[in-house]
Write a protein that holds these residues in place. Structure first.
Motif, PDB file in Angstrom:
ATOM      1  N   ASP A 127     -17.067  -2.956  44.734  1.00 28.54           N
ATOM      2  CA  ASP A 127     -16.724  -2.032  45.819  1.00 28.54           C
ATOM      3  C   ASP A 127     -15.339  -1.418  45.625  1.00 28.54           C
ATOM      4  OD1 ASP A 127     -15.944  -4.704  46.076  1.00 28.54           O
ATOM      5  OD2 ASP A 127     -15.379  -4.427  48.169  1.00 28.54           O
ATOM      6  N   VAL A 128     -14.418  -2.233  45.104  1.00 31.68           N
ATOM      7  CA  VAL A 128     -13.046  -1.746  44.906  1.00 31.68           C
ATOM      8  C   VAL A 128     -13.013  -0.701  43.793  1.00 31.68           C
ATOM      9  CG1 VAL A 128     -10.674  -2.438  44.436  1.00 31.68           C
ATOM     10  CG2 VAL A 128     -12.212  -4.016  45.602  1.00 31.68           C
ATOM     11  N   VAL A 129     -13.719  -1.014  42.697  1.00 32.69           N
ATOM     12  CA  VAL A 129     -13.750  -0.097  41.564  1.00 32.69           C
ATOM     13  C   VAL A 129     -14.356   1.252  41.969  1.00 32.69           C
ATOM     14  CG1 VAL A 129     -14.731   0.237  39.257  1.00 32.69           C
ATOM     15  CG2 VAL A 129     -13.807  -1.980  39.905  1.00 32.69           C
ATOM     16  N   LEU A 130     -15.327   1.203  42.891  1.00 35.49           N
ATOM     17  CA  LEU A 130     -15.965   2.440  43.346  1.00 35.49           C
ATOM     18  C   LEU A 130     -15.190   3.112  44.475  1.00 35.49           C
ATOM     19  CD1 LEU A 130     -19.630   1.159  43.410  1.00 35.49           C
ATOM     20  CD2 LEU A 130     -18.837   3.081  42.030  1.00 35.49           C
ATOM     21  N   VAL A 140      -9.109   4.173  31.861  1.00 31.40           N
ATOM     22  CA  VAL A 140     -10.171   3.421  32.534  1.00 31.40           C
ATOM     23  C   VAL A 140      -9.567   2.573  33.651  1.00 31.40           C
ATOM     24  CG1 VAL A 140     -11.968   1.669  32.257  1.00 31.40           C
ATOM     25  CG2 VAL A 140     -11.602   3.372  30.464  1.00 31.40           C
ATOM     26  N   ILE A 141      -8.440   1.919  33.315  1.00 33.74           N
ATOM     27  CA  ILE A 141      -7.777   1.072  34.307  1.00 33.74           C
ATOM     28  C   ILE A 141      -7.145   1.936  35.394  1.00 33.74           C
ATOM     29  CG2 ILE A 141      -5.958  -0.636  34.650  1.00 33.74           C
ATOM     30  CD1 ILE A 141      -6.455  -1.479  31.699  1.00 33.74           C
ATOM     31  N   ALA A 142      -6.487   3.005  34.956  1.00 35.22           N
ATOM     32  CA  ALA A 142      -5.802   3.879  35.917  1.00 35.22           C
ATOM     33  C   ALA A 142      -6.782   4.458  36.929  1.00 35.22           C
ATOM     34  CB  ALA A 142      -5.093   5.003  35.160  1.00 35.22           C
ATOM     35  N   THR A 143      -7.922   4.940  36.454  1.00 37.58           N
ATOM     36  CA  THR A 143      -8.881   5.556  37.390  1.00 37.58           C
ATOM     37  C   THR A 143      -9.519   4.507  38.285  1.00 37.58           C
ATOM     38  OG1 THR A 143     -10.573   5.452  35.684  1.00 37.58           O
ATOM     39  CG2 THR A 143      -9.472   7.568  35.977  1.00 37.58           C
ATOM     40  N   SER A 144      -9.827   3.346  37.716  1.00 38.23           N
ATOM     41  CA  SER A 144     -10.490   2.355  38.564  1.00 38.23           C
ATOM     42  C   SER A 144      -9.530   1.835  39.616  1.00 38.23           C
ATOM     43  CB  SER A 144     -11.101   1.230  37.729  1.00 38.23           C
ATOM     44  OG  SER A 144     -10.171   0.202  37.525  1.00 38.23           O
ATOM     45  N   PRO A 165     -14.468   6.183  39.208  1.00 36.93           N
ATOM     46  CA  PRO A 165     -14.983   5.806  37.888  1.00 36.93           C
ATOM     47  C   PRO A 165     -14.569   6.815  36.819  1.00 36.93           C
ATOM     48  CG  PRO A 165     -16.689   5.646  39.551  1.00 36.93           C
ATOM     49  CD  PRO A 165     -15.515   6.290  40.211  1.00 36.93           C
ATOM     50  N   ILE A 166     -14.350   6.339  35.598  1.00 36.27           N
ATOM     51  CA  ILE A 166     -13.850   7.162  34.498  1.00 36.27           C
ATOM     52  C   ILE A 166     -14.844   8.254  34.099  1.00 36.27           C
ATOM     53  CG2 ILE A 166     -14.691   5.633  32.660  1.00 36.27           C
ATOM     54  CD1 ILE A 166     -11.292   7.299  32.526  1.00 36.27           C
ATOM     55  N   VAL A 167     -16.142   8.067  34.386  1.00 37.00           N
ATOM     56  CA  VAL A 167     -17.113   9.089  33.986  1.00 37.00           C
ATOM     57  C   VAL A 167     -16.859  10.425  34.675  1.00 37.00           C
ATOM     58  CG1 VAL A 167     -19.102   7.738  33.266  1.00 37.00           C
ATOM     59  CG2 VAL A 167     -18.729   8.142  35.680  1.00 37.00           C
ATOM     60  N   LEU A 168     -16.101  10.388  35.777  1.00 37.63           N
ATOM     61  CA  LEU A 168     -15.814  11.642  36.466  1.00 37.63           C
ATOM     62  C   LEU A 168     -14.829  12.507  35.681  1.00 37.63           C
ATOM     63  CD1 LEU A 168     -15.585  10.279  40.117  1.00 37.63           C
ATOM     64  CD2 LEU A 168     -17.501  11.446  39.016  1.00 37.63           C
ATOM     65  N   THR A 220     -14.151  14.517  32.708  1.00 35.85           N
ATOM     66  CA  THR A 220     -15.040  15.091  31.700  1.00 35.85           C
ATOM     67  C   THR A 220     -14.488  15.017  30.285  1.00 35.85           C
ATOM     68  OG1 THR A 220     -14.123  17.198  32.360  1.00 35.85           O
ATOM     69  CG2 THR A 220     -16.310  16.657  33.199  1.00 35.85           C
ATOM     70  N   GLN A 221     -13.142  14.996  30.141  1.00 36.11           N
ATOM     71  CA  GLN A 221     -12.562  15.046  28.802  1.00 36.11           C
ATOM     72  C   GLN A 221     -12.349  13.668  28.184  1.00 36.11           C
ATOM     73  OE1 GLN A 221     -12.129  17.922  27.161  1.00 36.11           O
ATOM     74  NE2 GLN A 221     -13.114  18.781  28.978  1.00 36.11           N
ATOM     75  N   ASN A 222     -12.509  12.615  28.983  1.00 41.77           N
ATOM     76  CA  ASN A 222     -12.140  11.290  28.494  1.00 41.77           C
ATOM     77  C   ASN A 222     -13.223  10.675  27.593  1.00 41.77           C
ATOM     78  OD1 ASN A 222     -12.129   8.190  28.836  1.00 41.77           O
ATOM     79  ND2 ASN A 222     -10.066   8.849  29.369  1.00 41.77           N
ATOM     80  N   ALA A 223     -12.764  10.053  26.461  1.00 47.73           N
ATOM     81  CA  ALA A 223     -13.715   9.495  25.488  1.00 47.73           C
ATOM     82  C   ALA A 223     -14.488   8.316  26.069  1.00 47.73           C
ATOM     83  CB  ALA A 223     -12.979   9.067  24.229  1.00 47.73           C
ATOM     84  N   ALA A 224     -13.793   7.466  26.860  1.00 52.37           N
ATOM     85  CA  ALA A 224     -14.486   6.324  27.462  1.00 52.37           C
ATOM     86  C   ALA A 224     -15.541   6.816  28.450  1.00 52.37           C
ATOM     87  CB  ALA A 224     -13.478   5.417  28.164  1.00 52.37           C
ATOM     88  N   GLY A 225     -15.164   7.847  29.204  1.00 52.29           N
ATOM     89  CA  GLY A 225     -16.106   8.440  30.158  1.00 52.29           C
ATOM     90  C   GLY A 225     -17.324   8.989  29.431  1.00 52.29           C
TER      91      GLY A 225
END
Lengths: 220, 267
Positions: B47-50, B210-214, B219-222, B224-229
């Motif tokens: 829930d926190v990550v989201l 990934v850590i910064a966004t979470s 979530p990092i998938v948002l 668009t330019q990030n490789a992990a996403g």
């Protein structure tokens, strides 16, 4: 046909129990036979009988009843009961011990595969996986985990194959930490327990000189 | 009827929760209806990550014990128009608060409503793990290129072979540091996949973002330019049956003088 027949040969006296007779008949005839023998004045020494039940497995209770009947006579006792048949379960166990088992699965971290008899191993043992067997182990797959031949305590078994990436090799109660003992990276490596009860590695080609006893045992 | 996927690893801290959140979000971005189920009871954090922690009213233990209906306990993610939901874990209960049958019946009920039910598994291989795999059709096994994570993943693959799911499990290699892998300081992708004997679903590069966004609940998938996403988006596409080539690991960039040196070597 008599239910109980007394035989004698160079091995001693044998009481043969006929397979067609019921156990009740056998008990009655056995008593008759022993009465006859006991009244024979010549019997002074202790006589031990081998009991041969033909195509019959005696239950523990039946065994006890026979012992009891024969025990009633001072000079007689049962040496042993020698059945000529066995249960399928016993037969399977016996066969398992002589079979070379083929195992080709992946034994993963935390898993143990326990077998009886010799094992030809074609699969992979990952780190933390264990393969145990009562017999010897012949390896054609990858071993990164632990192999134990002669489980739990037979030191006359061997492990053959490339063991240099394994974690431990155990034979009976002897343990080799592979990292410390550094066996050759060679599929012709043999691990065995020497006369000083130490687990050693050698080359299969040199086996005849290292341990002639083992060499002959393995068909050399 | 949807599909339930358990996201598991054995070892903690390899990114099960982050992966659950991101794969779920990526699937929602593709227009799928997704429900995330947090089974890490006692230590909930999906829930926190989201970024949904403020909206929780009921949790899964409330549902099991009859204090709430399943629909009431679902938390809707407003960013994705009725596509992404979360069934939060309880905090004031332990992993024995749920049985395998209860977990399974909840997942089955959710499968009727959603295209995907993603189950976030707790670390470890005890009751919580058994609950998580009880209702799953398939599993995604998350590992990192570290030997300890691979070792635990191997253990989990073994347990999943003992309790087979409907479909074959897949592997996700997370937190790959390209330069270390290229230089051979960690196990490489082929090595890990071959060792575990599980088909590869995808790889995700290690990235501070990934850590910064979470931390911000996004979530990092948002991004668009990030490789992990992109790694997570590729995984979601593969789950949908698309064929997506595996992303290439970056070669270390050669320095200025090295490049000048290479001109002379070519001659």
């Amino acid at each position: 046909m008599q239910a109980v027949v007394l035989r004698g040969n160079q091995d001693g006296y044998q009481i043969v129990l006929d397979q067609a007779a019921s156990f009740e008949e056998i008990k009655v005839e056995l008593r008759g036979l022993l009465d006859n023998l006991a009244t024979d004045a010549q019997v002074t020494d202790q006589i031990s009988f081998d009991v041969l039940p033909i195509s019959r497995l005696l239950t523990a209770q039946q065994h006890q009843q026979l012992e009891q009947i024969i025990g009633e006579y001072d000079h007689f006792r049962i040496h042993k009961v020698i059945p000529d048949v066995m249960t399928i379960e016993d037969a399977i166990t016996l066969k398992e011990q002589d079979n070379v088992h083929l195992a080709s699965q992946t034994i993963r971290n935390g898993q143990t595969l326990e077998l009886k008899g010799d094992v030809l191993f074609l699969g992979a043992i990952n780190e933390g996986g264990r393969l145990l067997t009562t017999g010897s182990i012949y390896i054609m797959g990858t071993v990164l985990g632990i192999v134990q031949a002669g489980f739990p305590s037979a030191e006359d078994q061997v492990v053959i194959g490339d063991l240099h990436e394994a974690q431990q090799v155990r034979i009976g109660e002897q343990i080799s930490i592979v990292e410390a003992d550094q066996p050759q990276a060679d599929s012709q490596t043999i691990a065995y327990v020497n006369d000083l009860h130490v687990l050693e590695y050698g080359s299969l080609a040199a086996l005849k000189t290292i341990s002639p006893k083992l060499y002959h045992k393995m068909g050399g | 009827m949807g599909k339930s996927i358990v996201i598991t690893s054995g070892k903690g801290g390899v990114g099960k929760t982050t992966s659950s959140a991101n794969i779920g979000t990526a699937l929602a971005l593709m227009g799928k209806r997704v429900c995330l189920v947090d089974l890490d009871i006692g230590l909930r954090n999906l829930d926190v990550v989201l970024g949904l922690d403020n909206r929780i009213i009921y949790d899964i233990v409330d549902v099991v014990e009859g204090r709430a209906k399943l629909a009431q306990a679902l938390v809707k993610d407003k960013r994705f128009d009725d596509l992404l939901y979360l069934l939060p874990a309880a905090q004031n209960a332990d992993k024995t608060a749920l049985t395998q049958d209860q977990a399974k019946s909840i997942v089955v009920e959710l499968k009727n409503e959603f295209d995907y039910v993603l189950i976030d598994c707790p670390a470890g291989i005890e009751q919580g793990f058994m609950n998580a795999i009880a209702g799953a059709d398939t599993a995604i096994i998350v590992t990192t290129p570290e030997i300890s994570a691979v070792r635990d993943a191997d253990r989990v693959v073994g347990l999943l072979e003992k309790n087979p799911l409907k479909e074959e499990s897949h592997l996700l290699i997370n937190r790959i540091r390209s330069h270390m892998m290229v230089e051979g300081d960690t196990m490489d992708i082929d090595e890990i996949t071959h060792h575990l004997g599980v088909p590869l679903l995808g790889i995700v590069l290690d990235d501070d973002a990934v850590i910064a966004t979470s931390n911000r609940g996004e979530p990092i998938v948002l991004e668009t330019q990030n490789a992990a996403g992109r790694g997570y988006r590729d995984i979601a596409r593969r789950l949908e049956g698309e064929t997506v080539p595996l992303m290439k690991l970056e070669q270390p960039k050669a320095g200025f003088w090295t490049r000048i040196g290479q001109w002379f070597k070519r001659g």
